[in-house]
Design an enzyme around this catalytic site. Sequence first.
Site, PDB file in Angstrom:
ATOM      1  N   ASN A 246      -2.552  -8.050  18.690  1.00 46.60           N
ATOM      2  CA  ASN A 246      -3.124  -8.003  17.370  1.00 46.60           C
ATOM      3  C   ASN A 246      -4.201  -9.125  17.446  1.00 46.60           C
ATOM      4  OD1 ASN A 246      -4.273  -8.582  14.870  1.00 46.60           O
ATOM      5  ND2 ASN A 246      -2.843  -7.096  14.041  1.00 46.60           N
TER       6      ASN A 246
ATOM      7  N   ASP B  82       6.723 -10.835  13.614  1.00 44.61           N
ATOM      8  CA  ASP B  82       6.734  -9.741  13.308  1.00 44.61           C
ATOM      9  C   ASP B  82       6.717  -9.878  11.649  1.00 44.61           C
ATOM     10  OD1 ASP B  82       7.490  -6.623  13.591  1.00 44.61           O
ATOM     11  OD2 ASP B  82       8.858  -6.884  12.421  1.00 44.61           O
TER      12      ASP B  82
ATOM     13  N   ASP C 166      -5.029  -7.113   3.470  1.00 47.49           N
ATOM     14  CA  ASP C 166      -5.423  -8.158   2.909  1.00 47.49           C
ATOM     15  C   ASP C 166      -6.335  -7.556   1.865  1.00 47.49           C
ATOM     16  OD1 ASP C 166      -4.497  -9.838   4.512  1.00 47.49           O
ATOM     17  OD2 ASP C 166      -6.012 -10.417   5.768  1.00 47.49           O
TER      18      ASP C 166
ATOM     19  N   HIS D  49       2.204 -15.803   4.532  1.00 46.52           N
ATOM     20  CA  HIS D  49       3.603 -15.681   5.052  1.00 46.52           C
ATOM     21  C   HIS D  49       3.546 -16.189   6.520  1.00 46.52           C
ATOM     22  CE1 HIS D  49       0.981 -12.582   5.782  1.00 46.52           C
ATOM     23  NE2 HIS D  49       1.697 -11.910   6.607  1.00 46.52           N
ATOM     24  N   ARG D  50       2.584 -16.207   7.365  1.00 47.58           N
ATOM     25  CA  ARG D  50       2.531 -16.160   8.627  1.00 47.58           C
ATOM     26  C   ARG D  50       2.355 -17.852   8.555  1.00 47.58           C
ATOM     27  NH1 ARG D  50      -0.932 -12.903   9.787  1.00 47.58           N
ATOM     28  NH2 ARG D  50       0.734 -11.439  10.211  1.00 47.58           N
TER      29      ARG D  50
HETATM   30  P1  IMP Z   1       3.738  -5.750  13.074  1.00 44.83           P
HETATM   31  O1  IMP Z   1       4.358  -7.276  13.082  1.00 44.83           O
HETATM   32  O2  IMP Z   1       2.775  -5.708  14.382  1.00 44.83           O
HETATM   33  O3  IMP Z   1       4.843  -4.782  13.367  1.00 44.83           O
HETATM   34  O4  IMP Z   1       2.504  -5.269  12.145  1.00 44.83           O
HETATM   35  C1  IMP Z   1       2.757  -5.804  10.701  1.00 44.83           C
HETATM   36  C2  IMP Z   1       1.665  -4.970   9.924  1.00 44.83           C
HETATM   37  O5  IMP Z   1       1.758  -5.473   8.663  1.00 44.83           O
HETATM   38  C3  IMP Z   1       0.106  -5.192  10.143  1.00 44.83           C
HETATM   39  O6  IMP Z   1      -0.292  -4.202  11.135  1.00 44.83           O
HETATM   40  C4  IMP Z   1      -0.421  -5.072   8.776  1.00 44.83           C
HETATM   41  O7  IMP Z   1      -0.468  -3.822   8.594  1.00 44.83           O
HETATM   42  C5  IMP Z   1       0.528  -5.939   8.123  1.00 44.83           C
HETATM   43  N1  IMP Z   1       0.341  -7.126   7.920  1.00 44.83           N
HETATM   44  C6  IMP Z   1       0.866  -8.084   8.515  1.00 44.83           C
HETATM   45  N2  IMP Z   1       0.543  -9.459   8.344  1.00 44.83           N
HETATM   46  C7  IMP Z   1      -0.529  -9.153   7.374  1.00 44.83           C
HETATM   47  C8  IMP Z   1      -1.562  -9.959   6.917  1.00 44.83           C
HETATM   48  O8  IMP Z   1      -1.503 -11.320   7.253  1.00 44.83           O
HETATM   49  N3  IMP Z   1      -2.595  -9.383   6.293  1.00 44.83           N
HETATM   50  C9  IMP Z   1      -2.719  -7.877   6.067  1.00 44.83           C
HETATM   51  N4  IMP Z   1      -1.821  -7.018   6.545  1.00 44.83           N
HETATM   52  C10 IMP Z   1      -0.561  -7.607   7.540  1.00 44.83           C
END
Ligand code: IMP
Length: 196
Positions: A9, A69, A153, A178-179
């Site tokens: 991503n 994740d 977002d 969060h990240r």
């Molecule tokens: P994964 O961690 O690749 O399984 O995907 C996490 C999913 O959560 C993303 O595709 C978004 O849809 C959502 N997500 C995670 N972090 C964010 C963020 O910082 N902003 C908006 N959506 C988020």
Amino acid sequence: MKMVLASQNEHKRVEISHILAQYGIELVLQSELGLHVDVEETGTTFEENSLLKARAVMKAAGLPAIADDSGLCVDAMNGAPGVFSARYGGPELNDVGRYRLLLENLRGQMDRRAKFVSVVTACFPNGDVISARGECPGTIAYAPQGENGFGYDPVFFVPAKRKTFAQLTEEEKNEISHRGNALKMFSQKLSAYLNQ
Ligand code: IMP
């Protein structure tokens, strides 16, 4: 120190590399190593999925690997979409389709409380694992606002900032997200690990 990033991503890559650069960590993309490890996220928790991704990439690359994740947990939906945030509504939906579906499913719901969660995990070739969880509380807006960021977002409203994540600059988002929170904790654990 070089670490391979498990995520494909682009938005996450930019956020993670900016934060980790402050700690002297250079992120290498899988593509730069000719790798494309696609991990099935079979875990039921952010911790499990984060570990699955980091471990698979570490094994394929033979280098320390880092994975995130993350997802959105909505109180009125018992924590959904949670680990299914990226797949919410099925594979045919894009980011806009997913947040529209969320707004639709919350129509008439007064309890708008939610949180973003991120678990960052590093796996090392010697078997060591470092992991950190970060959260960011907020509410689900009634309509999308803002153009920045990605995913949910535009509908994630942070009361303390009186803005959605999509109305914040990247730096403002990283400070409270969060990240960002997971990576701050992760960096402290990593530097303790490297200096031990
Ligand atoms: P994964 O961690 O690749 O399984 O995907 C996490 C999913 O959560 C993303 O595709 C978004 O849809 C959502 N997500 C995670 N972090 C964010 C963020 O910082 N902003 C908006 N959506 C988020």
